[in-house]
Enzyme design. Structure first.
Site, short mmCIF file in Angstrom:
data_model
loop_
_atom_site.label_atom_id
_atom_site.label_comp_id
_atom_site.label_asym_id
_atom_site.label_seq_id
_atom_site.Cartn_x
_atom_site.Cartn_y
_atom_site.Cartn_z
N GLU A 59 7.25 2.80 -8.26
CA GLU A 59 8.21 1.89 -7.62
C GLU A 59 9.02 2.60 -6.55
OE1 GLU A 59 6.84 0.39 -11.40
OE2 GLU A 59 7.81 2.30 -10.89
N GLY A 308 4.16 15.73 -6.98
CA GLY A 308 4.24 15.26 -5.60
C GLY A 308 3.04 15.55 -4.74
N GLU A 309 1.90 15.96 -5.33
CA GLU A 309 0.74 16.33 -4.52
C GLU A 309 -0.45 15.38 -4.67
OE1 GLU A 309 0.33 20.68 -3.35
OE2 GLU A 309 0.44 20.76 -5.54
N LEU A 335 -3.61 1.35 -4.03
CA LEU A 335 -3.45 1.28 -2.58
C LEU A 335 -3.25 2.64 -1.92
CD1 LEU A 335 -1.22 -1.91 -2.28
CD2 LEU A 335 -3.70 -1.72 -2.08
#
Length: 431
Positions: A59, A308-309, A335
Site C-alpha cells: 500500500e 527494498g530490492e 503490476l
C-alpha cells in the site's frame, strides 16, 4: 451500544496485542522501535497535517505517486503517513525521507485514537484500500475530519461479516468518501453503508506507480555485474510453505534449463534465516544477497535477505513469479513486474487483486499455475522461448499503461476536501 462494547473490548485486548508485538520484537528488532506510537503518543506536528494511512509495503508503494502529487500541489501542508508494519514504515521512510512524517497507526482504542489525532490534527484523512477501524472513523467524524478511502476495495465475502456487527462499521462509512477500484467494490461499500453520492469508481492506484528509468537501469546493472549471463527467474514476496513449492519447481526446471538461477525473495524479513535453513536442508548451493559481492556460477539460488530490492531483481529477471498466490494468502502486486515488461506468473490465490489478475492473464501478460509442476513448466517455457518472453512482457507493459489514470481521478476528489478546510490556498502560497 455496539460501539461502546467495541470500545471496552479494544481496551481489554490492547495489552494482549502489545504483548504479541513484544514477542515479535524478540525475533525482529524492527518491532522494538517507536512502541509509544502504538498508543497514539509521539511528537506533535507544528501545523494541521494531511494524513494518509497505508497498512504495509504494498500500500505504501501504491500511495507513492499520490503522496508526491499532493506534496507538489501543497508544499506548505505537513504530511503524516502511518503504517501498521515495520516493513511498511521502512519503505515509506526510504521513499519519502524527511518530506513526510512517518509513524505507526495507533491501536483502535478510544484513548489511543484521541491522542493520535490530537497530535497530528489532520485536515483530511486518506486511507488506502480497506482499513475500517470503528473508533478511528468515529473520532474523525466527531472532529469534522473528512475521510476518503482511496483505491478502495472490499471482497464480497467481507460484506456479510461486517454486517453481523450492526452499525459498528457502517456508521463510520456514512460520512466518508469512497474512491473505489471497481464498480463491484463501489456497490459493496454502498451495501455496507457508504453514501452513494460520495462513492465513485476511480480505478486502482497501483496502475499509476511510476517505476522509472532508474529501476530499469538498476536491473540491467544487477544482471550484468551481479547475476551474470544465465537464465534468471525471481520468486518475489513468498510465504511460509510457498518456498517449498518454488524450490520443487526449480529442481524440475534445472533439468530442463541448464544453469537456471532462482532469485528467492521472502515477503517478511523475519523469515530470512528460516528460509536459509530450508535451503541448507535441501542441500542447495546458494548465495545470500547481504553477504555476497557476486553470485557464484555454481549457485542454484540467490536468497535476497535485504529490503527494498525486489523491484530491481524483477527488472533483472527473464520471468517473475509473484508470491502469496500458491498458498492461500491472496497474492501480491502483479503490476510491479508487469510495468517493467517482465512476463508474470501467479498462482490461483489472487483474492487481493482478482480483477488485476484476471485482466492481466486475459491480456496475455501473465500465466496462472496451480502447483509446483505447473510453475516449473511455465517458467521453462519462458526461459527457453525468447519470443514468448518478449511478447508476454510487452503485453504486460501495455496492459499497465492502458489502465493508468486513477491518480488524476483521485486527486479530483481529494482537492475539494483540502479546500474545505481552508488549506488549499495556504499550500499553494507555500510553493
Amino acid at each position: 451500544m455496539m460501539r461502546l462494547v467495541y470500545g471496552v473490548l479494544t481496551r481489554v485486548a490492547a495489552p494482549a496485542v502489545f504483548a504479541a508485538t513484544l514477542v515479535r520484537a524478540a525475533k525482529d528488532p524492527a518491532y522494538r522501535t517507536h512502541l509509544e506510537e502504538r498508543f497514539g503518543l509521539g511528537r506533535r506536528v507544528a501545523a494541521p497535517a494531511l494524513w494518509l494511512h497505508a497498512v504495509s509495503v504494498g500500500e505504501v508503494a501504491a500511495a507513492a505517486a499520490l503522496v508526491r502529487a499532493l506534496r507538489a500541489r501543497h508544499p506548505a501542508i505537513s504530511f503524516v503517513l502511518t503504517t501498521a508494519t515495520p516493513t511498511g514504515r521502512a519503505q515509506a521512510a526510504k521513499l519519502f525521507g524527511a518530506d513526510v512524517d512517518v509513524r505507526f497507526l495507533p491501536y483502535d482504542t478510544p484513548g489511543s485514537v484521541r491522542r493520535f489525532l490530537a497530535r497530528i490534527r489532520p485536515c483530511a484523512a486518506i486511507i488506502m484500500e480497506t482499513e475500517l477501524w470503528p473508533n478511528l472513523l468515529h473520532e474523525c467524524a466527531r472532529r469534522g475530519v473528512p475521510v476518503l478511502f482511496a483505491s478502495a476495495r472490499l471482497a464480497a465475502r467481507s460484506v456479510p461479516r461486517y454486517r453481523r456487527f450492526g452499525t459498528l462499521f457502517s456508521a463510520g462509512l456514512r460520512n466518508a468518501w469512497v474512491a473505489a477500484q471497481s464498480t463491484a467494490d463501489a456497490e459493496r461499500f454502498v451495501a455496507l453503508g457508504a453514501d452513494p453520492a460520495r462513492t465513485e469508481v476511480v480505478g486502482n492506484l497501483k496502475f499509476d506507480m511510476r517505476l522509472g528509468d532508474a529501476v530499469a537501469e538498476s536491473g540491467r546493472e544487477l544482471r550484468r555485474d551481479y547475476l551474470g549471463a544465465r537464465p534468471v527467474w525471481t520468486a518475489g514476496s513468498t510465504h511460509e510453505g510457498e518456498e517449498d513449492l518454488v524450490l520443487d519447481a526449480h529442481a524440475t526446471l534445472q533439468r530442463v534449463v541448464r544453469g537456471a538461477l532462482l532469485v528467492l525473495v521472502p515477503r517478511h524479513p523475519q523469515r530470512f534465516e528460516g528460509v536459509a535453513v530450508l535451503l541448507e536442508r535441501r542441500g542447495l548451493v546458494f548465495d545470500r544477497r547481504g553477504r555476497s559481492e557476486t553470485v557464484r556460477p555454481e549457485a542454484q539460488v540467490l536468497l535476497v535477505d535485504t529490503m527494498g530490492e525486489l523491484t530491481g531483481f524483477y527488472a533483472a529477471s527473464d520471468a517473475a513469479f509473484v508470491g502469496g498466490s500458491l498458498v492461500p494468502v491472496g497474492g501480491h502486486n502483479l503490476l510491479e513486474p508487469a510495468a517493467l515488461g517482465v512476463p508474470v506468473i501467479t498462482g490461483p490465490y489472487t483474492q487481493n487483486g482478482p480483477e488485476i489478475a484476471r485482466l492481466l492473464i486475459e491480456a496475455g501478460g501473465a500465466l496462472e499455475v496451480a502447483d509446483a509442476a505447473a510453475l516449473a513448466d511455465a517458467t521453462a517455457r519462458l526461459l527457453t522461448d525468447p519470443a514468448l518472453r518478449e511478447r508476454m512482457g510487452e503485453r504486460a507493459r501495455v496492459f499497465v499503461e492502458a489502465h493508468r489514470g486513477s491518480l488524476t481521478r483521485l486527486l479530483a476528489l481529494i482537492e475539494p476536501l483540502i479546500a474545505s478546510r481552508g488549506l488549499a490556498a495556504e499550500g499553494a502560497a507555500g510553493g
